[in-house]
Design a protein around this motif. Structure first.
Motif, PDB file in Angstrom:
ATOM      1  N   ASN A 184       0.846  -1.190   0.000  1.00 56.08           N
ATOM      2  CA  ASN A 184       0.000   0.000   0.000  1.00 56.08           C
ATOM      3  C   ASN A 184       0.884   1.244   0.000  1.00 56.08           C
ATOM      4  OD1 ASN A 184      -2.830  -1.095   0.366  1.00 56.08           O
ATOM      5  ND2 ASN A 184      -1.801  -2.056   2.099  1.00 56.08           N
ATOM      6  N   GLU A 185       0.494   2.220  -0.798  1.00 61.77           N
ATOM      7  CA  GLU A 185       1.296   3.440  -0.884  1.00 61.77           C
ATOM      8  C   GLU A 185       0.910   4.419   0.217  1.00 61.77           C
ATOM      9  OE1 GLU A 185       3.261   6.369  -4.193  1.00 61.77           O
ATOM     10  OE2 GLU A 185       1.710   4.965  -4.785  1.00 61.77           O
ATOM     11  N   TYR A 186       1.919   4.872   0.954  1.00 62.99           N
ATOM     12  CA  TYR A 186       1.755   5.887   1.988  1.00 62.99           C
ATOM     13  C   TYR A 186       2.382   7.183   1.488  1.00 62.99           C
ATOM     14  CZ  TYR A 186       0.386   2.488   5.619  1.00 62.99           C
ATOM     15  OH  TYR A 186      -0.270   1.535   6.370  1.00 62.99           O
ATOM     16  N   HIS A 187       1.700   8.294   1.768  1.00 60.01           N
ATOM     17  CA  HIS A 187       2.172   9.581   1.269  1.00 60.01           C
ATOM     18  C   HIS A 187       2.702  10.459   2.405  1.00 60.01           C
ATOM     19  CE1 HIS A 187       0.404   8.669  -2.628  1.00 60.01           C
ATOM     20  NE2 HIS A 187      -0.692   8.286  -1.990  1.00 60.01           N
ATOM     21  N   PHE A 188       3.536  11.402   2.042  1.00 59.84           N
ATOM     22  CA  PHE A 188       4.047  12.415   2.975  1.00 59.84           C
ATOM     23  C   PHE A 188       4.726  11.788   4.197  1.00 59.84           C
ATOM     24  CE2 PHE A 188       0.373  14.323   0.788  1.00 59.84           C
ATOM     25  CZ  PHE A 188       1.009  15.379   0.153  1.00 59.84           C
ATOM     26  N   ILE A 189       5.613  10.828   3.924  1.00 59.24           N
ATOM     27  CA  ILE A 189       6.407  10.245   5.010  1.00 59.24           C
ATOM     28  C   ILE A 189       7.641  11.111   5.225  1.00 59.24           C
ATOM     29  CG2 ILE A 189       7.680   8.226   5.804  1.00 59.24           C
ATOM     30  CD1 ILE A 189       5.980   6.526   3.934  1.00 59.24           C
ATOM     31  N   GLU A 190       7.946  11.412   6.475  1.00 59.12           N
ATOM     32  CA  GLU A 190       9.151  12.183   6.769  1.00 59.12           C
ATOM     33  C   GLU A 190       9.628  11.888   8.182  1.00 59.12           C
ATOM     34  OE1 GLU A 190       8.381  16.344   6.560  1.00 59.12           O
ATOM     35  OE2 GLU A 190       6.491  16.207   7.646  1.00 59.12           O
ATOM     36  N   LYS A 191      10.876  12.248   8.429  1.00 63.87           N
ATOM     37  CA  LYS A 191      11.473  12.065   9.747  1.00 63.87           C
ATOM     38  C   LYS A 191      11.518  13.413  10.463  1.00 63.87           C
ATOM     39  CE  LYS A 191      15.594  10.265  12.073  1.00 63.87           C
ATOM     40  NZ  LYS A 191      16.957   9.698  11.882  1.00 63.87           N
ATOM     41  N   LYS A 192      10.917  13.456  11.661  1.00 63.57           N
ATOM     42  CA  LYS A 192      10.897  14.687  12.448  1.00 63.57           C
ATOM     43  C   LYS A 192      11.261  14.371  13.890  1.00 63.57           C
ATOM     44  CE  LYS A 192       7.730  17.931  10.181  1.00 63.57           C
ATOM     45  NZ  LYS A 192       6.481  18.727  10.362  1.00 63.57           N
ATOM     46  N   ASP A 193      12.255  15.086  14.390  1.00 61.36           N
ATOM     47  CA  ASP A 193      12.666  14.912  15.796  1.00 61.36           C
ATOM     48  C   ASP A 193      12.922  13.447  16.133  1.00 61.36           C
ATOM     49  OD1 ASP A 193      12.329  17.682  16.182  1.00 61.36           O
ATOM     50  OD2 ASP A 193      10.191  17.394  16.578  1.00 61.36           O
ATOM     51  N   GLY A 194      13.537  12.733  15.186  1.00 60.79           N
ATOM     52  CA  GLY A 194      13.878  11.338  15.427  1.00 60.79           C
ATOM     53  C   GLY A 194      12.746  10.353  15.247  1.00 60.79           C
ATOM     54  N   ARG A 195      11.561  10.856  14.900  1.00 60.45           N
ATOM     55  CA  ARG A 195      10.407   9.978  14.697  1.00 60.45           C
ATOM     56  C   ARG A 195      10.018   9.963  13.226  1.00 60.45           C
ATOM     57  NH1 ARG A 195       5.585  11.671  18.401  1.00 60.45           N
ATOM     58  NH2 ARG A 195       5.876  13.601  17.211  1.00 60.45           N
ATOM     59  N   PHE A 196       9.442   8.847  12.781  1.00 59.33           N
ATOM     60  CA  PHE A 196       8.999   8.711  11.402  1.00 59.33           C
ATOM     61  C   PHE A 196       7.477   8.862  11.368  1.00 59.33           C
ATOM     62  CE2 PHE A 196      13.085   6.807  11.665  1.00 59.33           C
ATOM     63  CZ  PHE A 196      13.694   7.065  10.446  1.00 59.33           C
ATOM     64  N   LEU A 197       7.010   9.809  10.558  1.00 64.51           N
ATOM     65  CA  LEU A 197       5.591  10.170  10.542  1.00 64.51           C
ATOM     66  C   LEU A 197       5.058  10.121   9.113  1.00 64.51           C
ATOM     67  CD1 LEU A 197       5.907  13.369  12.780  1.00 64.51           C
ATOM     68  CD2 LEU A 197       5.204  11.100  13.554  1.00 64.51           C
ATOM     69  N   THR A 199       1.158  11.126   6.794  1.00 67.09           N
ATOM     70  CA  THR A 199      -0.220  11.636   6.789  1.00 67.09           C
ATOM     71  C   THR A 199      -0.915  11.159   5.531  1.00 67.09           C
ATOM     72  OG1 THR A 199      -1.620  13.617   6.797  1.00 67.09           O
ATOM     73  CG2 THR A 199       0.501  13.818   5.699  1.00 67.09           C
ATOM     74  N   GLN A 200      -2.175  10.840   5.674  1.00 68.88           N
ATOM     75  CA  GLN A 200      -2.988  10.432   4.529  1.00 68.88           C
ATOM     76  C   GLN A 200      -4.116  11.424   4.268  1.00 68.88           C
ATOM     77  OE1 GLN A 200      -1.372   8.338   2.853  1.00 68.88           O
ATOM     78  NE2 GLN A 200      -1.985   6.227   3.259  1.00 68.88           N
ATOM     79  N   ASP A 201      -4.116  12.533   5.000  1.00 69.40           N
ATOM     80  CA  ASP A 201      -5.199  13.519   4.843  1.00 69.40           C
ATOM     81  C   ASP A 201      -4.671  14.909   4.533  1.00 69.40           C
ATOM     82  OD1 ASP A 201      -4.104  14.262   7.278  1.00 69.40           O
ATOM     83  OD2 ASP A 201      -5.785  13.522   8.478  1.00 69.40           O
ATOM     84  N   GLY A 202      -3.538  14.965   3.845  1.00 67.41           N
ATOM     85  CA  GLY A 202      -3.004  16.256   3.421  1.00 67.41           C
ATOM     86  C   GLY A 202      -2.336  17.060   4.511  1.00 67.41           C
ATOM     87  N   GLY A 203      -2.058  16.446   5.645  1.00 67.54           N
ATOM     88  CA  GLY A 203      -1.352  17.144   6.709  1.00 67.54           C
ATOM     89  C   GLY A 203      -2.214  17.562   7.882  1.00 67.54           C
ATOM     90  N   ASP A 204      -3.504  17.245   7.846  1.00 74.07           N
ATOM     91  CA  ASP A 204      -4.369  17.584   8.976  1.00 74.07           C
ATOM     92  C   ASP A 204      -4.004  16.780  10.219  1.00 74.07           C
ATOM     93  OD1 ASP A 204      -5.764  19.428   7.477  1.00 74.07           O
ATOM     94  OD2 ASP A 204      -7.314  17.997   6.866  1.00 74.07           O
ATOM     95  N   SER A 205      -3.520  15.560   9.998  1.00 71.69           N
ATOM     96  CA  SER A 205      -3.097  14.733  11.125  1.00 71.69           C
ATOM     97  C   SER A 205      -1.929  13.857  10.695  1.00 71.69           C
ATOM     98  CB  SER A 205      -4.255  13.854  11.617  1.00 71.69           C
ATOM     99  OG  SER A 205      -4.677  12.959  10.601  1.00 71.69           O
ATOM    100  N   PHE A 206      -1.058  13.524  11.661  1.00 73.99           N
ATOM    101  CA  PHE A 206       0.093  12.685  11.379  1.00 73.99           C
ATOM    102  C   PHE A 206       0.090  11.468  12.295  1.00 73.99           C
ATOM    103  CE2 PHE A 206       1.395  16.605   9.450  1.00 73.99           C
ATOM    104  CZ  PHE A 206       2.227  16.221   8.393  1.00 73.99           C
ATOM    105  N   ARG A 207       0.613  10.360  11.779  1.00 72.40           N
ATOM    106  CA  ARG A 207       0.695   9.131  12.559  1.00 72.40           C
ATOM    107  C   ARG A 207       2.124   8.609  12.550  1.00 72.40           C
ATOM    108  NH1 ARG A 207      -4.648   5.660  10.583  1.00 72.40           N
ATOM    109  NH2 ARG A 207      -6.203   7.245  11.122  1.00 72.40           N
ATOM    110  N   LEU A 208       2.465   7.898  13.601  1.00 68.71           N
ATOM    111  CA  LEU A 208       3.779   7.282  13.687  1.00 68.71           C
ATOM    112  C   LEU A 208       3.856   6.054  12.791  1.00 68.71           C
ATOM    113  CD1 LEU A 208       4.472   7.396  17.534  1.00 68.71           C
ATOM    114  CD2 LEU A 208       5.770   8.602  15.767  1.00 68.71           C
ATOM    115  N   ILE A 209       5.042   5.807  12.261  1.00 73.37           N
ATOM    116  CA  ILE A 209       5.282   4.594  11.500  1.00 73.37           C
ATOM    117  C   ILE A 209       6.666   4.083  11.880  1.00 73.37           C
ATOM    118  CG2 ILE A 209       6.225   5.839   9.492  1.00 73.37           C
ATOM    119  CD1 ILE A 209       4.873   3.696   7.733  1.00 73.37           C
ATOM    120  N   SER A 210       6.842   2.781  11.917  1.00 71.25           N
ATOM    121  CA  SER A 210       8.105   2.192  12.351  1.00 71.25           C
ATOM    122  C   SER A 210       9.229   2.497  11.370  1.00 71.25           C
ATOM    123  CB  SER A 210       7.967   0.677  12.497  1.00 71.25           C
ATOM    124  OG  SER A 210       9.229   0.073  12.698  1.00 71.25           O
TER     125      SER A 210
END
Length: 308
Positions: A184-197, A199-210
């Protein structure tokens, strides 16, 4: 059993210049990322390469390959043609977009001649280990009567990001035995403050990913059965998807793999690689690849003059 063949998708996606970016150098000896991939493939055991190219880029592309790669391996060229369709089908008026990665691989059907084959992008750096894993897999496993056996090199997410901001990645769901369940394709993945995040809603919310989740960077291994499946399913694509979106529908290789897994016709062994992936079209990403390759040369992994 026939020897595995390497298929390199080098047609470019948008324009004449995009195709030539694939041969932009990443070292002082005028080698492109593609040169290092083919060098690694030869070291792994591949002795035959099929390049998928555009006719408009053919002269300069062939000139480069003839000076280097073709001296060491058998080389074939096939063309990714928008107008090369089955009898009775026409390109929709106004369409310029290529048909997609599935169609690109299908264009190799007459060159592969029943051999197992690996597929890579020309502008991606995959690392030596990836080619060794894939060559060994293709050399040792064949289809059963009731199931196809394919393979994919998987990368850790933390090793497949860029410094150029958020990216899209194909996240792999694996079963308990390390086989692919789904991509499955995930969009807008980035690393911030040591965490990988992500979003699938254009940036309204972010989730952690391993950081260690497995992603596909389009390094596949197939038996020749996959070409038959690509061919039959391409007709379905033309009759259904192109009718809905005549200018933009694309026949993606991972989508066909997903279908075959869901239908129980194929399994896909995921070959985990600890290598770092580097992409090359974006100038910042290409600079990162060049720096990494420079360090690998210093360590002795690659010679200073690759093709001497």
């Amino acid at each position: 059993m026939k020897q595995p063949v390497l298929v390199v998708m080098a047609a470019g996606q948008k324009s004449w210049h995009d195709g030539l970016k694939l041969i932009d150098p990443v070292d002082s000896q005028e080698n492109a990322i593609m040169d290092f991939s083919v060098y690694d493939a030869i070291k792994a055991g591949f002795s035959e390469i099929v390049f998928i190219i555009n006719r408009e880029n053919e002269s300069r592309f062939r000139s480069k390959i003839d000076r280097t790669i073709s001296k060491y391996v058998k080389v074939h060229y096939v063309y990714q043609e928008l107008y090369d369709l089955p009898e009775g089908y026409l390109v929709p008026e106004g369409r310029k977009k290529p048909w997609g990665t599935g169609y690109a691989v299908l264009s190799c059907i007459y060159e592969l001649k029943g051999a197992p084959f690996a597929v890579i992008n020309a502008d991606d750096f995959y690392g030596r280990q990836a080619f060794t894993l894939m060559y060994d897999q293709l050399s040792s496993r064949q289809d059963d009567l009731d199931q196809y056996h394919y393979a994919m090199v998987g990368y850790r997410l933390k090793n497949a990001l860029t410094k150029a901001g958020a990216v899209s990645r194909r996240i792999c769901q694996l079963d308990q035995n390390g086989y692919l369940n789904e991509i499955n394709e995930y969009h807008f993945i980035e690393k911030k403050d040591g965490r990988f995040l992500y979003t699938q809603d254009g940036g309204d919310s972010f989730r952690l990913i391993s950081a260690d989740v497995i992603v596909s960077m389009n390094f596949w291994g197939f038996t020749d059965s996959f070409l038959d499946e690509l061919q039959s399913r391409f007709l379905k694509f033309l009759n259904k998807d192109v009718q809905k979106a005549p200018l933009n529908a694309e026949y993606f290789l991972p989508a066909v793999v997903n279908e075959l897994i869901r239908e129980g016709k194929a399994d896909v062994a995921v070959l985990p690689s600890d290598e770092h992936w580097y992409g090359g079209i974006n100038s910042e990403n290409k600079a990162a690849a060049a720096d990494a390759i420079s360090e690998m040369k210093k360590s002795g992994l690659y010679p200073k003059n690759l093709w001497n």
